[in-house]
Every structure is written in C-alpha cells, then in structure tokens.
Design an enzyme around this catalytic site. Structure first.
Site, PDB file in Angstrom:
ATOM      1  N   GLY A 175      -3.931  -2.125  -7.010  1.00 23.19           N
ATOM      2  CA  GLY A 175      -5.061  -3.018  -6.767  1.00 23.19           C
ATOM      3  C   GLY A 175      -4.807  -4.039  -5.681  1.00 23.19           C
ATOM      4  CD  GLU A 201      -5.313  -3.468   0.792  1.00 24.24           C
ATOM      5  OE1 GLU A 201      -5.074  -2.482   0.058  1.00 24.24           O
ATOM      6  OE2 GLU A 201      -6.469  -3.871   1.023  1.00 24.24           O
ATOM      7  CE  LYS A 257      17.885  -3.767 -13.771  1.00 22.55           C
ATOM      8  NZ  LYS A 257      18.971  -4.702 -13.368  1.00 22.55           N
ATOM      9  CB  CYS A 304     -28.567   8.569   2.482  1.00 22.67           C
ATOM     10  SG  CYS A 304     -28.095   9.275   4.089  1.00 22.67           S
ATOM     11  CG  HIS A 317     -25.939   4.447   2.846  1.00 20.92           C
ATOM     12  ND1 HIS A 317     -25.502   5.284   1.838  1.00 20.92           N
ATOM     13  CD2 HIS A 317     -26.169   5.241   3.923  1.00 20.92           C
ATOM     14  CE1 HIS A 317     -25.467   6.531   2.288  1.00 20.92           C
ATOM     15  NE2 HIS A 317     -25.872   6.535   3.548  1.00 20.92           N
ATOM     16  CD  GLU A 355     -24.961   2.725  -0.753  1.00 24.17           C
ATOM     17  OE1 GLU A 355     -24.466   3.799  -0.367  1.00 24.17           O
ATOM     18  OE2 GLU A 355     -26.183   2.485  -0.744  1.00 24.17           O
TER      19      GLU A 355
END
EC number: 6.3.4.2
Length: 550
Positions: free
Chosen positions: A17, A140, A189, A380, A519, A521
C-alpha cells in the site's frame, strides 16, 4: 524556495500500500497549507500502461492532459487537490526511450551511455524539473527493495541527497511486520533485513512505516528503532483498517506530519482533517445499503475498475448509503439467465472496455435495465452498448452494431473517429500516435469540454451547462444515424465544443438511464463525489424504496 523531497520505498513484500500511504501523507501535509505533489516511478519497461492488460496491471488512469498512467495516480488525485499530469508518472520504458533518443541525436557527445550517470541523471532531472513550484514532492518508488528493476531508481534517489542537500531529502521505508498466530508474536526481523538491504544501496531510512495485522506495541517499536537506526518517534504503526480514508487520521495521530515539518524546518499550522473525519463518519454510519451490479469483462482483477469502484463508494458517502458491489462477468450473461444473474440489483453499471468479448452480455444487461426501469449507468463502452441495444430493440435496426466489432454491419450506430485534426485548444482533441499498433492510432484522450442541454437530467445533476470531463476512446456515436434513434426516445443531452460528438445520452421514458462517452470516475473524490455517480446512487435508493413499497 527550496523544494523538500520525500522518497517512499517498500520492502519485504509487494502490495503493502505504498500508493495509499504516500497519498495519505500528502493529504495531511496539504492540510497544513503546503503545496504538495506526487510522482510515481514505475520500474516496468513499458513506456506507459496504455496497452497493458487490465487483468494484469489494473486500470489505466487518465490525467487531464491525456496521459495514460498508473492507477496509483488515481489514489493521489482522490487524496489531494493537485491534479496529476503526464509528468507525475515516469516509467523505466519512458526513461530508456528518452535516453536512447538523446544518444541517437548525439547529445552525449560520443560518451558510452550507461545506467550511471545517464539513466540516473535523467531520473534526477525529471524529479527536479517537475517539482519546482511546490513545497514538497513525494516520490513513490515502485517495486520492492531488492528487485533488480528498481536499482536505477534507488541509486538516483540516493544521489538526490547529495544534489539537493540531505536536509531537503527524507526517506520513508514501508515494511511488513508479520504476526505469528501460533506464538502470538509480532516479528521485526523481516523489517530489519529490509532496512539492511536498503543500507547496502546507500540509503538510511529516516522513517519506518510498519504494516501489520495488529497494532505494533512500544516494545516492538523500541526494537525496530534500535536495530534499524531510526528514532522511535519515526517508527509508525499502520495496522489493517476497513477504510483507506482512515489512513490520514492515523498518520496524524502518530505525529508523522509534525515530525516531517520539524525535519524540514517548516513552520506551518496544524492540519485540519475535519473533512476526512466526516468521510470516515459517513462511512461508519450509513442509513442503508444499495446493491449495484458492475457488468464487465475484466472482473478477475477488480483493480481494473478501481476508479469506478471508488466513485460508487464516494457517491454512497454523499447519499449516506453503503454501496454493495456485485461483479458480473459479461460473458456469463450471454449463456446464463440474465434475469437470475441481475436479480436483486438496485442499479446496473457497465464500465468501459475494448474488444468484442462480453459485448453481447453487456447489451443484454442494458436491455434488462431499460425494460425493468432499473437505474442504468453506461460509461464509454457502456454508453455505446446501451445505444446499440436501443437501436436494435426499440428503433428496429436489427443489425445495429459498432464498427469496432462488425466493420460492415448494416447500421453502424457506433463508428470510428475519423477526419479530425489534433489541436491544442480543446477543440475536440484527437491524439494521433505514430508507429504504434492500429488499436491506438486515433485515441481521443484527456479532458474535453462538454455542453449540456438545459433542462436535461444530466444538466440538473451538474447544476451547470458547461462541464469538463476526461475521455479515452476511439469510437463514437454515428451522428448520421442518431436522429432516428433520438426520435424514438434516446436523447443526446451533451455535445462536444463543435457539436462533432454526442457525449451523453438519456432515455426519456426511464427514471434514470444515462450513458456518458467520458469517464466521470476519474473526477470523483471521497470529499466531493461526482454528480453523475451521486445521482446514480440516489436513483438506486429510490428504485429500492419503490420495490420495497410494492
């Protein structure tokens, strides 16, 4: 003004993550009044993920400037207010492509081109160039420490401490602290070995974020601090939670943002995370549940629809309802009972996709939604199959299809985009790709203006007549055949700037039946939602109430 660089790496195992942690930390720093952006360094040799299989890689996130990027950029935009661009995603393939072009041009003046210094210098220059206007750049680094593919990136970020000053660079390492159920112990560890691997590259982490099934106690934090040479205050426990939107609150509760601000000597106010607290409160206190069916072809990996899933959840938050999502393989609808497979749904969503596989199943789902007054949202390809279904079964165009699937069909109600020139002033931009596969030769990508018909349901949901949405397609509604379809009851309610494209359709004789070529979203966030998704979930709630009432 000096830019401060935060590098986030991962160790022990993949899929810890890093993207969520990076975005969450960025959101907390942004809430302190800092200008923040994020760059994702991807170790794969593809230039971009545009032609990668969604089942293997997950969704392709489209930025406003039309870049096909990693899905982590979607996480970034959902957590912070800075919009991502093509410069927020850099892959090994893009780096090598640029380095080789420079070599062919003679830019290196006959030098032997090597990973060090040429590739690492390109990476460093990329980071420095695209962070100049920000207070903080979070980077990242994809992959896991120890992977051979990530070594050039790790070497480049090691050198950054020398180039921009160690006081302006900070290294965060995300690791796994596994819980052994038989002994009831947390094991540190693996984290120690992961840090040792990072040290062998020349990077001493300043902060360790430890992922675990359980809260990491004081004794484990002391042990990690001692053996990894990191301050105990900089050992952050991040246990599993039921919502990723709790992560900013968890990081702030442990003082991570305060630690970072002191490290960089930044004097900024405490972060106000009240909006994130509200998101979490709404998530934990829904008034009810609605069930939405996603009819797709890539459901083996739900990350292929990551932004759609998140947008549905955001809309649920705005309506104070929990959204239960059922994934339905479009191919199964072609052979099994449509009624049985779609029974019990409060709404049906058909997302985008490419290729003929599963298309007839999607058409059947659109027909079922239309005939049974179930809220339908087509995105779409989902819009295109709704149009094909309507043309076949309402207008009487039995052979209606898209030229993507049947090139010589009698009624090509969906046809390939042709005859438009690429421009840079938002006039129906078409991206022409040279020397690539034909399937990407005329892709319409990025943010475009759309004019809504006043009084339409879509316009009422947006509350304005001009909107900007993101596109990724190369087939469009055939305007020459649309008049007959519109006369039968399927209206075009959104058009491109020059009326070349129909961007949104609505079914007149249906409570909520909408298709968008764009789109939506990609523009949804947990704090704001998106008008179309919020309206869709609201319609699903109304449908559920009607069914219960009857």
């Amino acid at each position: 003004m000096n830019v401060n660089y935060i590098f986030v790496t991962g160790g022990v195992v993949s899929s810890l993550g890093k993207g969520i942690v990076t975005a969450s930390l960025a959101s907390v720093l942004e809430a302190r009044g800092l200008d923040v952006t994020i760059i994702k360094l991807d170790p794969y040799i593809n230039v971009d993920p545009g032609t990668m299989s969604p089942i293997q890689h997950g969704e392709v996130f489209i930025t406003e400037d039309g870049a096909e990027t990693d899905l982590d950029l979607g996480h970034y935009e959902r957590f912070i207010k800075t919009k991502m661009t093509r410069y927020n995603n850099c892959t090994t393939g893009r780096i090598y492509s640029n380095v080789l072009k420079r070599e062919r041009r003679g830019d290196y003046l006959g030098s032997t081109v090597q990973i060090i210094p040429h590739v690492t210098s390109f990476i460093k220059q990329w980071l420095i160039t695209h962070s100049k206007s920000y207070d903080v750049l979070l980077v990242e680094v994809g992959g896991t420490v120890g992977d051979i593919e990530s070594l050039p990136f790790l070497e480049a970020i090691r050198q950054m401490a020398i180039d921009v000053n160690r006081y302006h660079t900070l290294y965060i390492h995300l690791t796994l602290v596994p819980f052994i159920s038989m002994t009831g112990e947390l094991k540190t560890k693996p984290t120690q070995h992961s840090v040792k691997e990072l040290l062998s590259i020349g990077i001493q982490p300043d902060i360790l974020i430890c992922r675990s099934d359980h809260l990491i106690g004081d004794s484990e934090r002391k042990k990690i601090s001692l053996f990894c040479n990191v301050s105990k205050k900089a050992v952050i426990s991040l246990q599993n939670v039921n919502s990723i939107y709790k992560i900013p609150l968890m990081l702030q509760d442990q003082g991570l943002d305060e630690y970072i601000c002191k490290y960089f000597n930044l004097n900024c106010p405490k972060a106000d995370l009240s909006d994130w607290k509200q998101v979490v409160y709404y998530q934990n206190n829904p008034k009810g549940t609605v069930t939405i069916g996603i009819v797709g072809k890539y459901i083996r990996l739900t990350d292929a629809y990551k932004s759609v899933i998140e947008a549905l959840q955001h809309a649920g938050l705005k309506n104070r309802f929990f959204v239960k999502i059922c994934f339905i393989d479009a191919q199964d609808l072609e052979t099994l009972s449509v009624k049985k497979m779609l029974k019990g749904l409060d709404g049906i969503l058909v997302p985008g996709g490419f290729g003929y596989r599963g298309v007839e199943g999607k058409i059947l789902s659109a027909q079922y939604a239309r005939e049974n007054n179930i809220p339908y949202f087509g995105i779409c390809l989902g819009m295109q199959v709704a149009l094909i279904e309507f043309a076949r079964h309402v207008v009487g165009m039995e052979d209606a299809n898209s030229t993507e699937f049947v090139n010589n069909c009698k009624y090509p109600v969906i046809s390939e985009i042709t005859g438009y020139q690429c421009t840079n002033n938002n006039n129906d931009i078409i991206q022409y790709h040279d020397n690539v596969d034909f399937s990407r030769s005329t892709m319409r990508l990025g943010s475009q203006v759309c004019h809504l018909i006043e009084g339409s349901l879509t316009q009422q949901m947006y509350g304005k007549k001009i909107i900007y949405e993101r596109f990724r397609h190369r087939y469009e509604i055939n305007i020459s055949l649309f008049k007959e379809i519109e006369y039968a009851g399927l209206s075009g309610v959104g058009y491109s700037k020059n009326n070349n494209f129909i961007e949104i359709i609505e079914c007149k004789n249906h409570p909520w039946f909408i298709g968008s070529q764009f789109h939506p979203e990609f523009n949804s966030t947990p704090r704001d939602g998106h008008p179309l998704f919020v309206g869709f979930i609201n319609a699903a709630i109304q449908y559920q109430c009607k069914i219960i009432g009857s």
